[in-house]
Write a protein that holds these residues in place. Structure first.
Motif, PDB file in Angstrom:
ATOM      1  N   THR A   1       0.830  -1.212   0.000  1.00 25.70           N
ATOM      2  CA  THR A   1       0.000   0.000   0.000  1.00 25.70           C
ATOM      3  C   THR A   1       0.861   1.258   0.000  1.00 25.70           C
ATOM      4  N   LEU A   2       2.053   1.168   0.562  1.00 25.39           N
ATOM      5  CA  LEU A   2       3.009   2.267   0.455  1.00 25.39           C
ATOM      6  C   LEU A   2       3.271   2.585  -1.025  1.00 25.39           C
ATOM      7  N   ALA A   3       3.247   1.550  -1.859  1.00 30.04           N
ATOM      8  CA  ALA A   3       3.432   1.751  -3.293  1.00 30.04           C
ATOM      9  C   ALA A   3       2.331   2.657  -3.848  1.00 30.04           C
ATOM     10  N   TYR A   4       1.127   2.593  -3.256  1.00 28.66           N
ATOM     11  CA  TYR A   4       0.022   3.465  -3.684  1.00 28.66           C
ATOM     12  C   TYR A   4       0.161   4.880  -3.135  1.00 28.66           C
TER      13      TYR A   4
ATOM     14  N   ALA B   1       9.233  -5.979  -6.138  1.00 30.81           N
ATOM     15  CA  ALA B   1       9.246  -4.710  -6.856  1.00 30.81           C
ATOM     16  C   ALA B   1       8.229  -4.754  -7.984  1.00 30.81           C
ATOM     17  N   ARG B   2       8.168  -5.886  -8.651  1.00 32.49           N
ATOM     18  CA  ARG B   2       7.237  -6.028  -9.765  1.00 32.49           C
ATOM     19  C   ARG B   2       5.797  -6.060  -9.253  1.00 32.49           C
ATOM     20  N   MET B   3       5.573  -6.711  -8.135  1.00 35.70           N
ATOM     21  CA  MET B   3       4.232  -6.810  -7.572  1.00 35.70           C
ATOM     22  C   MET B   3       3.743  -5.433  -7.109  1.00 35.70           C
ATOM     23  N   ALA B   4       4.666  -4.664  -6.525  1.00 38.17           N
ATOM     24  CA  ALA B   4       4.285  -3.342  -6.009  1.00 38.17           C
ATOM     25  C   ALA B   4       4.426  -2.255  -7.069  1.00 38.17           C
ATOM     26  N   GLN B   5       5.028  -2.590  -8.212  1.00 42.43           N
ATOM     27  CA  GLN B   5       5.280  -1.611  -9.288  1.00 42.43           C
ATOM     28  C   GLN B   5       6.171  -0.467  -8.802  1.00 42.43           C
ATOM     29  N   ILE B   6       7.229  -0.831  -8.110  1.00 38.75           N
ATOM     30  CA  ILE B   6       8.165   0.193  -7.626  1.00 38.75           C
ATOM     31  C   ILE B   6       9.577  -0.160  -8.085  1.00 38.75           C
TER      32      ILE B   6
ATOM     33  N   ALA C   1     -12.042   4.323  -2.246  1.00 32.67           N
ATOM     34  CA  ALA C   1     -12.184   5.341  -3.294  1.00 32.67           C
ATOM     35  C   ALA C   1     -10.840   6.040  -3.560  1.00 32.67           C
ATOM     36  N   PHE C   2     -10.126   6.337  -2.478  1.00 34.01           N
ATOM     37  CA  PHE C   2      -8.818   6.983  -2.648  1.00 34.01           C
ATOM     38  C   PHE C   2      -7.818   6.006  -3.274  1.00 34.01           C
ATOM     39  N   GLY C   3      -7.879   4.753  -2.844  1.00 28.50           N
ATOM     40  CA  GLY C   3      -6.980   3.728  -3.362  1.00 28.50           C
ATOM     41  C   GLY C   3      -7.149   3.545  -4.864  1.00 28.50           C
ATOM     42  N   LYS C   4      -8.390   3.600  -5.293  1.00 31.30           N
ATOM     43  CA  LYS C   4      -8.709   3.454  -6.713  1.00 31.30           C
ATOM     44  C   LYS C   4      -8.006   4.548  -7.526  1.00 31.30           C
ATOM     45  N   ALA C   5      -8.094   5.761  -7.018  1.00 32.03           N
ATOM     46  CA  ALA C   5      -7.460   6.885  -7.710  1.00 32.03           C
ATOM     47  C   ALA C   5      -5.933   6.742  -7.683  1.00 32.03           C
ATOM     48  N   ARG C   6      -5.411   6.250  -6.571  1.00 31.79           N
ATOM     49  CA  ARG C   6      -3.958   6.095  -6.451  1.00 31.79           C
ATOM     50  C   ARG C   6      -3.431   4.998  -7.362  1.00 31.79           C
ATOM     51  N   HIS C   7      -4.250   3.974  -7.612  1.00 33.87           N
ATOM     52  CA  HIS C   7      -3.782   2.902  -8.497  1.00 33.87           C
ATOM     53  C   HIS C   7      -3.482   3.453  -9.893  1.00 33.87           C
ATOM     54  N   VAL C   8      -4.294   4.408 -10.301  1.00 34.85           N
ATOM     55  CA  VAL C   8      -4.060   5.064 -11.598  1.00 34.85           C
ATOM     56  C   VAL C   8      -2.704   5.782 -11.570  1.00 34.85           C
ATOM     57  N   VAL C   9      -2.432   6.419 -10.437  1.00 34.08           N
ATOM     58  CA  VAL C   9      -1.152   7.125 -10.272  1.00 34.08           C
ATOM     59  C   VAL C   9       0.018   6.133 -10.338  1.00 34.08           C
ATOM     60  N   VAL C  10      -0.162   4.967  -9.700  1.00 36.05           N
ATOM     61  CA  VAL C  10       0.880   3.925  -9.714  1.00 36.05           C
ATOM     62  C   VAL C  10       1.192   3.522 -11.154  1.00 36.05           C
TER      63      VAL C  10
END
Lengths: 192, 616
Positions: free
Chosen positions: B87-90, B120-125, B194-203
């Motif tokens: 979730t830190l990745a988000y 790293a791949r799972m978290a996209q970082i 709802a916030f997580g959804k928006a952050r996934h786009v950012v990720v």
């Protein structure tokens, strides 16, 4: 592995001071101006197990570990470990071995036996063999724990690192109050 | 100023130079020295957290609060910290945050050799892989910049050979990075759905930006040489490639997630044959193949164990030699001394079983192995001696005491991960019934219990288990080299701290039966274990004695009187390195003996006394 890299393998039993010996050797090797790489064993393996410190120095060193059959020097703190790691010594390489037996647990419990005549066996395989009683020399230096420096002294005599560099490395690696006894042990090893 | 440093100390130095302010960890080989070193810098707050999850959470809080922060752990520690990590990745960071994952290919001191690049791949970082101590220092400094520039945590992945190998490092000064301001941003840091959804786009947007950045990132470089052979590699494997195949072209990847598609594709197309040489899993290879590029990798290079120059020479090198022998290092193709065989390195619990890939010829004689063992005077020894004697099923855990599984004690049935002993004991009971639980104990260390044992004990109480837990309290985190924890009374920087009471924790979790016994007293140990396993309710036995290596004073040693020795060899069953048998009687090595006196308790005669107390 280019031939201008020098490979030294220090092998022994956890607690014998191989890591400190490796520290002294690697610090002394910095004086040659090239690269130095060292690989140690940490953690659980150190608890009385078979331990190895690998030291490599030369103008350009890549891997911190030594490949089998490429060690210029094998310095063994114990006979069984000398035999165990012998395949790492290159043809014509020098084996410096402490004539000491430390029976591993399977031998202590009777599950295995300590091989006889290891020095003779190794003598047949290695031309360039130096056998010394480092424990006795350490005792003469004044502390049985200086076996590692006795062996470093014996190695130092066969390397091209200056005496000053060795002395500086010793002073940088050993606590002040043990410096004299370690120097003495180193010198006794040198004389062998 | 150049200094010879292990990777972990180079990392600590780099973090300090990069202005890190907060660092947290739980000890774990090969990561432990990072926090030990950081704790010595007055500008850095460094702590031992009870476990890796908490360590990462502290680093997250510090980063959100505007301070550059770092969390360090071994590969399996990241499993524990994976929850906050994903979730830190988000959320991203405010000030830079670097997570150090110290992987252990070759299992020098671990229960598995998982490849944490997948995190790293799972978290996209981003994932960075240095190849020596200087690179460790350079990369950790750049990792903080990367973290802030792309608003992402960064994984810096070491392996044992990087973390624990010395090489020369150029030292610099500390750069004072001001504390960033803290701004309340719930949509960024409060991960409601709802916030997580928006952050996934950012990720996802960030991942694309990072992939574009990877094309020109300073961490990735091509070393052109003979173009008949190209090798893509990363981390320590790069060093093995350079050594075994000095004449080939190399693409060295320092940023291994996300990968630069164009850079890789151009390299593959520019060479006749392209190999991928990486330790453990085909992490790079699978992604490169997914782009439709033809490379050769794991069909030659082992997925198991660490690599070496010799293995690279034997696998990829033998293929290269068929085409261009001059590109392979000659001395690596030479055979080791005839008539001998190589050891398979040292692996916990293994004897002199040769590594098949390293074997050249048979040894003249089978050499007895030298497995690691409990030290003389180890307080765990007596507990396992009793457990073996009582023939109990033992659910084990992670620590020095895992050596209780090895001969002659062999008193352990399972060891899964840190904290697992309780859950496993509970599961055994639920599978086989409460009568079976009368023969089961869980064993766990003090540091380990505080790490992740408390929840398992709570589960046993809450769900009606009747098991017995033995907490082996040696008042330290011993296996990793004696780090402090919440039960020792000291912090990572050796400041006095409140000392947690294990007995009270057990009672607070609802355990009514709690006994504290001396680990050196076999009689009371045995009585306590028999009483508590018989009880049909949860029990905790705290077997207490400080680690033998913490003793400042050497105790009076013991000696065997040959006249009184019955030659029964009972003393050998302890597996004490100080005790041997020769000339028909037991012998105690006075140099090794630690004076714990266990042997006097197992000797059926009166043969073992304090040295100098023999009968006239």
């Amino acid at each position: 592995m280019s031939n201008d890299v020098l490979n030294v393998l220090l092998v022994g039993v956890g607690g014998q001071g191989t890591i400190l010996a490796g520290r002294v050797l690697s610090r002394a090797a910095i004086s040659l101006g090239g690269e130095v790489k060292v690989s140690d064993i940490h953690g659980m393996a150190q608890r009385g197990g078979s331990v190895v410190t690998q030291v490599r120095f030369g103008p350009r060193v890549y891997a911190p570990v030594i490949a089998p059959g490429t060690a210029d020097f094998l310095v063994a703190f114990e006979k069984l470990e000398a035999c165990r790691w012998l395949p790492y010594l290159k043809a014509g390489g020098c084996l410096i071995v402490n004539d000491q037996e430390m029976p591993p647990l399977p031998v202590l419990t009777g599950a295995a036996t300590y091989p006889a005549d290891l020095v003779a066996v190794m003598g047949k395989l290695v031309q360039n063999l130096v056998v010394l009683d480092a424990l006795d020399l350490a005792r003469r230096a004044g502390n049985v724990k200086t076996v590692n420096m006795v062996l470093m002294g014996a190695l130092a005599r066969r390397l091209s690192i200056s005496r000053e560099a060795w002395e500086e490395a010793l002073a940088a690696s050993v606590p002040e109050r043990f410096l004299e006894v370690n120097k003495k042990a180193f010198n006794l090893g040198w004389e062998q | 100023m150049r200094e010879l440093l292990i990777g972990n100390h180079a990392l600590a130095r780099g973090a300090w130079e990069a202005g890190v302010r907060v660092a947290a960890a739980y000890p774990g080989t090969p990561s432990t020295e990072i926090i030990e070193a950081l704790a010595r810098y007055p500008e850095v707050y460094a702590e031992w957290a009870p476990n890796e999850k908490v360590a990462l959470e502290v680093a997250i809080g510090a980063a959100i609060g505007g301070a550059r922060s770092l969390a360090a752990m071994k590969h399996v520690g990241v499993n524990v910290a994976a929850d906050p990590l994903m979730t830190l990745a988000y959320t991203g960071v405010n000030a830079g945050l670097v997570l150090v994952s110290a992987d252990d290919p070759g299992l020098f001191s671990s229960q598995n050799e998982q490849d944490n690049r997948f995190y790293a791949r799972m978290a996209q970082i981003p994932c960075l892989e240095p190849a020596d101590s200087q690179e460790v220092k350079d990369m950790v400094m750049q990792a903080f910049n990367l973290s802030e520039e792309f608003d992402t945590p960064v994984i810096l992945r070491l392996t044992t050979r990087i973390a624990h190998s010395y090489s020369l490092v150029e030292l610099g000064d500390r750069q004072e990075v001001p504390l960033k301001s803290y701004v309340k941003q719930p949509a960024k840091y409060v991960m409601l759905p709802a916030f997580g959804k928006a952050r996934h786009v950012v990720v996802e947007e960030r991942r694309l930006k990072l992939a574009a950045y990877a094309e020109t990132a300073p961490f990735n470089r091509v070393e052109w040489a003979d173009r008949r052979v190209g090798i893509i590699t990363s981390g320590i494997a790069y060093q093995y490639v350079k050594e075994a195949l000095p004449g080939v072209s190399v693409l060295k990847l320092g940023l291994t997630y996300p990968l630069p598609e164009k850079l890789i594709s151009d390299f593959v197309k520019a060479v006749k044959t392209c190999y991928v040489v990486e330790e453990l899993e085909p992490f790079l290879e699978d992604q490169i193949r997914a782009w439709g590029l033809g490379v050769v990798g794991k069909e030659l290079v082992p997925r198991v164990d660490e690599l070496s120059s010799a293995i690279v020479a034997r696998t990829v090198g033998s293929q290269v030699a068929a085409v261009a022998p001059e590109l392979v290092a000659p001395d690596l193709t030479a055979v080791a001394l005839p008539g001998m065989r190589t050891p398979g390195g040292q692996r916990a619990g293994e004897g002199s079983v040769p590594d098949a890939r390293e074997t050249t010829t048979a040894a003249p004689a089978e050499l007895p192995g030298r497995p690691p063992l409990m030290c003389p005077g180890c307080p765990h020894r007596g507990v396992f001696y009793v457990l073996k004697k009582l023939r109990l099923v033992v659910a084990g855990d992670i620590g020095c005491y895992t050596l209780g599984a090895t001969p002659p004690l062999q008193a352990m049935d399972s060891c899964i991960c840190m904290g697992a002993s309780l859950g496993v004991a509970m599961g055994l009971e639920k599978a086989r019934g409460a009568d079976f639980a009368r023969r089961v104990v869980g064993v766990i260390g003090d540091s380990t219990f505080l790490h992740s044992g408390m929840t398992g004990l709570l589960d046993m109480v809450y769900n009606g288990g009747t098991g017995t837990l033995i907490i082996l309290d040696n008042s330290t985190t011993a296996m990793t080299g004696h780090q402090d924890h919440p039960g020792t009374g000291y912090t990572a920087s050796h400041q006095p701290a409140p000392k947690v009471d294990l007995e009270q924790i057990a009672r607070a979790l609802g355990v009514h039966r709690v006994q504290v016994v001396d680990s050196y007293n076999l009689e009371t140990l045995e009585r306590a274990i028999q009483e508590e396993t018989a009880a049909r309710e949860p029990s905790v036995i705290i077997a207490r004695r400080p680690c033998a290596l913490l003793k400042k004073e050497k105790e009076a040693v013991y000696a065997v009187s040959p006249d009184n020795c019955l030659s029964c060899r009972y003393c050998l069953d302890l597996g004490c390195p100080a005790i041997s048998f020769s000339d028909g009687h037991g012998v105690i090595d006075p140099v090794l003996c630690n004076g714990c006196g266990l042997c006097t308790q197992v000797c059926p005669g009166e043969a073992i006394r304090k040295a100098g107390e023999e009968d006239e």
